[in-house]
Design a protein around this motif. Structure first.
Motif, PDB file in Angstrom:
ATOM      1  N   GLU A  21     -29.251 -29.496  -2.266  1.00  0.00           N
ATOM      2  CA  GLU A  21     -30.105 -28.307  -2.320  1.00  0.00           C
ATOM      3  C   GLU A  21     -29.284 -27.061  -2.631  1.00  0.00           C
ATOM      4  O   GLU A  21     -29.712 -26.198  -3.409  1.00  0.00           O
ATOM      5  CB  GLU A  21     -30.841 -28.127  -0.992  1.00  0.00           C
ATOM      6  N   GLU A  22     -28.103 -26.963  -2.034  1.00  0.00           N
ATOM      7  CA  GLU A  22     -27.236 -25.807  -2.282  1.00  0.00           C
ATOM      8  C   GLU A  22     -26.733 -25.796  -3.714  1.00  0.00           C
ATOM      9  O   GLU A  22     -26.696 -24.741  -4.364  1.00  0.00           O
ATOM     10  CB  GLU A  22     -26.066 -25.826  -1.295  1.00  0.00           C
ATOM     11  N   LEU A  42     -29.617 -24.730  -6.005  1.00  0.00           N
ATOM     12  CA  LEU A  42     -29.836 -23.282  -5.925  1.00  0.00           C
ATOM     13  C   LEU A  42     -28.767 -22.538  -6.711  1.00  0.00           C
ATOM     14  O   LEU A  42     -29.059 -21.600  -7.452  1.00  0.00           O
ATOM     15  CB  LEU A  42     -29.861 -22.855  -4.462  1.00  0.00           C
ATOM     16  N   HIS A 102     -32.228 -14.275   2.886  1.00  0.00           N
ATOM     17  CA  HIS A 102     -31.896 -14.880   4.178  1.00  0.00           C
ATOM     18  C   HIS A 102     -32.957 -14.609   5.242  1.00  0.00           C
ATOM     19  O   HIS A 102     -32.847 -15.109   6.368  1.00  0.00           O
ATOM     20  CB  HIS A 102     -30.565 -14.315   4.668  1.00  0.00           C
ATOM     21  N   ARG A 131     -34.081 -18.639   3.023  1.00  0.00           N
ATOM     22  CA  ARG A 131     -33.016 -19.575   2.683  1.00  0.00           C
ATOM     23  C   ARG A 131     -31.850 -19.428   3.658  1.00  0.00           C
ATOM     24  O   ARG A 131     -31.787 -18.504   4.469  1.00  0.00           O
ATOM     25  CB  ARG A 131     -32.539 -19.343   1.243  1.00  0.00           C
ATOM     26  N   THR A 132     -30.884 -20.346   3.563  1.00  0.00           N
ATOM     27  CA  THR A 132     -29.758 -20.337   4.486  1.00  0.00           C
ATOM     28  C   THR A 132     -28.726 -19.290   4.083  1.00  0.00           C
ATOM     29  O   THR A 132     -28.743 -18.763   2.968  1.00  0.00           O
ATOM     30  CB  THR A 132     -29.070 -21.709   4.519  1.00  0.00           C
ATOM     31  N   GLU A 186     -26.733 -20.569   1.119  1.00  0.00           N
ATOM     32  CA  GLU A 186     -27.475 -20.414  -0.135  1.00  0.00           C
ATOM     33  C   GLU A 186     -27.445 -18.961  -0.611  1.00  0.00           C
ATOM     34  O   GLU A 186     -27.272 -18.696  -1.807  1.00  0.00           O
ATOM     35  CB  GLU A 186     -28.915 -20.891   0.053  1.00  0.00           C
ATOM     36  N   TYR A 187     -27.617 -18.026   0.307  1.00  0.00           N
ATOM     37  CA  TYR A 187     -27.524 -16.622  -0.077  1.00  0.00           C
ATOM     38  C   TYR A 187     -26.132 -16.299  -0.602  1.00  0.00           C
ATOM     39  O   TYR A 187     -25.984 -15.580  -1.599  1.00  0.00           O
ATOM     40  CB  TYR A 187     -27.864 -15.705   1.103  1.00  0.00           C
TER      41      TYR A 187
END
Length: 393
Positions: free
Chosen positions: A20-21, A24, A66, A75-76, A79-80
């Motif tokens: 997922e990361e 993104l 975030h 998002r985490t 990820e940000y």
């Protein structure tokens, strides 16, 4: 393939990221390649921020990334961070917009605002329909916000009492474009936060020009002359410097990632140039001095990215501390600036043109090194942590 011979990911850091990361990151990287890289030289030369990017960045899902609820992406932290890295590989000014909008203005409303304020502002800010800014720094109070002279005094009595705002702020990103300004002012109760809509009588935002850095962004002088606000303007939960500092830490975290994007882009430009440029009948990359420069750059980028990722994992686990953010902001921006400058030397005279990004990144990083805490401020934060002694005064 990351981690393979010839790859710049020597440590195979991609293996530390989830599917997922990685997805993104690729989504934001594609956006940067398609919307920022082809246009950044002209935006920088003409000193304009492309306002039309705001809704596109909202659609990309990186505004208030975030934050959760109220239309925010949720998002985490990692990820940000990855998004900040990829956007700053395009330009620090674009990443700064995302930071001011999300880490500063939206975070202030999300963390310290009323339910009504959150509902009114956050969904449209997350979509990029509205722009916010964060007015803390003053002409004579940069590193020491406790010395701010902007004041807010009560206007009337009882529950319907409003406020009158007077003072000045400086280096306020996006202020002339903002639909709402998050303004910090001294009151009889200490520092409080206020939401000031654009166009409020007595509010004037003037872009600071000309600039040698962050030219694809907007920073302003802002004055408040008898600005009258209703009681609904007050951020009810924000009391004391702890409130704006909590937002600054969000921005500083993103900077630790973003700076590595500027460094990586500078390194990659230098590597590509060095492998294709012939001098004395062989590529520049074939000389020992050039290889040493490239290796030194890569070492710092890998170390800085690993540091940023470690912070992200700590943040997602709820364990990240302010002094850890200071260490990463201090190190990563300082090293990114050194990388950008070294990359320019490999490009020779061509490196001073906007055909190549390293000097543009270096110029921008001079601002990034100063805002959200100078080297000196973060050094003293870390000094206080390791010695237990306060050395700010």
């Amino acid at each position: 393939m990351s981690g393979a011979p010839g790859s710049s990911d020597v440590l195979h850091l991609d293996a530390l990221l989830s599917e997922e990361e990685l997805a993104l990151r690729e989504k934001v990287r594609d956006f940067t390649d398609q919307r920022i890289r082809p246009n950044i030289a002209s935006w920088y030369e003409e000193a304009v921020f492309p306002r039309e990017l705001a809704p596109e960045l909202g659609e990309l899902g990186v505004l208030g990334m975030h934050l959760s609820g109220y239309g925010c992406p949720g998002r985490t932290a990692v990820e940000y961070g990855l998004a900040a890295l990829e956007l700053e590989a395009g330009d620090s000014g674009i990443r700064t917009f995302v930071s001011v909008q999300g880490s500063l203005a939206m975070t202030a409303i999300h963390k310290w605002g009323s339910e009504e304020q959150k509902e009114e502002w956050l969904p449209r800010m997350a979509a990029g329909e509205l722009i916010g800014c964060f007015a803390l720094t003053e002409p004579t109070a940069g590193s020491d916000p406790s010395s701010m002279t902007t004041t807010a005094r009560r206007d009337g009595t009882g529950d319907d009492a409003g406020w009158v705002l007077d003072g000045a702020k400086r280096w306020i990103g996006l202020a002339s474009l903002a639909d709402v300004l998050v303004v910090w002012a001294m009151t009889d109760d200490g520092v409080r936060g206020f939401l000031v809509p654009a166009g409020t009588p007595g509010l004037v935002a003037t872009p600071i020009e000309p600039k040698l850095s962050m030219r694809a962004s907007v920073q302003c002088d802002v004055t408040f002359d008898g600005v009258r606000l209703g009681p609904e303007a007050l951020l009810p939960a924000a009391l004391g410097l702890r409130a704006p500092f909590s937002c600054l830490n969000e921005a500083r975290y993103g900077i630790a990632w973003g700076a590595m994007g500027a460094a990586r882009d500078s390194y990659e430009a230098a590597l590509e140039y060095a492998t294709g440029r012939l001098q004395f009948d062989k590529p520049l990359a074939g000389y020992q001095l050039t290889q040493e420069k490239l290796v030194n750059m890569l070492v710092e980028i890998q170390k800085g990215t690993l540091l940023a990722l470690h912070l992200g994992r700590l943040k997602d686990a709820g364990k990240l501390r302010p002094e850890q953010i200071s260490l990463a902001k201090l190190n990563n921006v300082r090293e990114a600036l050194a990388v950008a400058r070294e990359a320019r030397t490999i490009l020779g005279g061509n490196g001073i043109t906007l055909d190549y990004p390293p000097l543009r990144h270096a110029n921008n990083l001079e601002s990034v090194r100063t805002y959200e805490g100078t080297d000196e401020v973060h050094t003293l934060i870390l000094g206080r942590y390791i010695t237990g002694l306060q050395a700010f005064r």
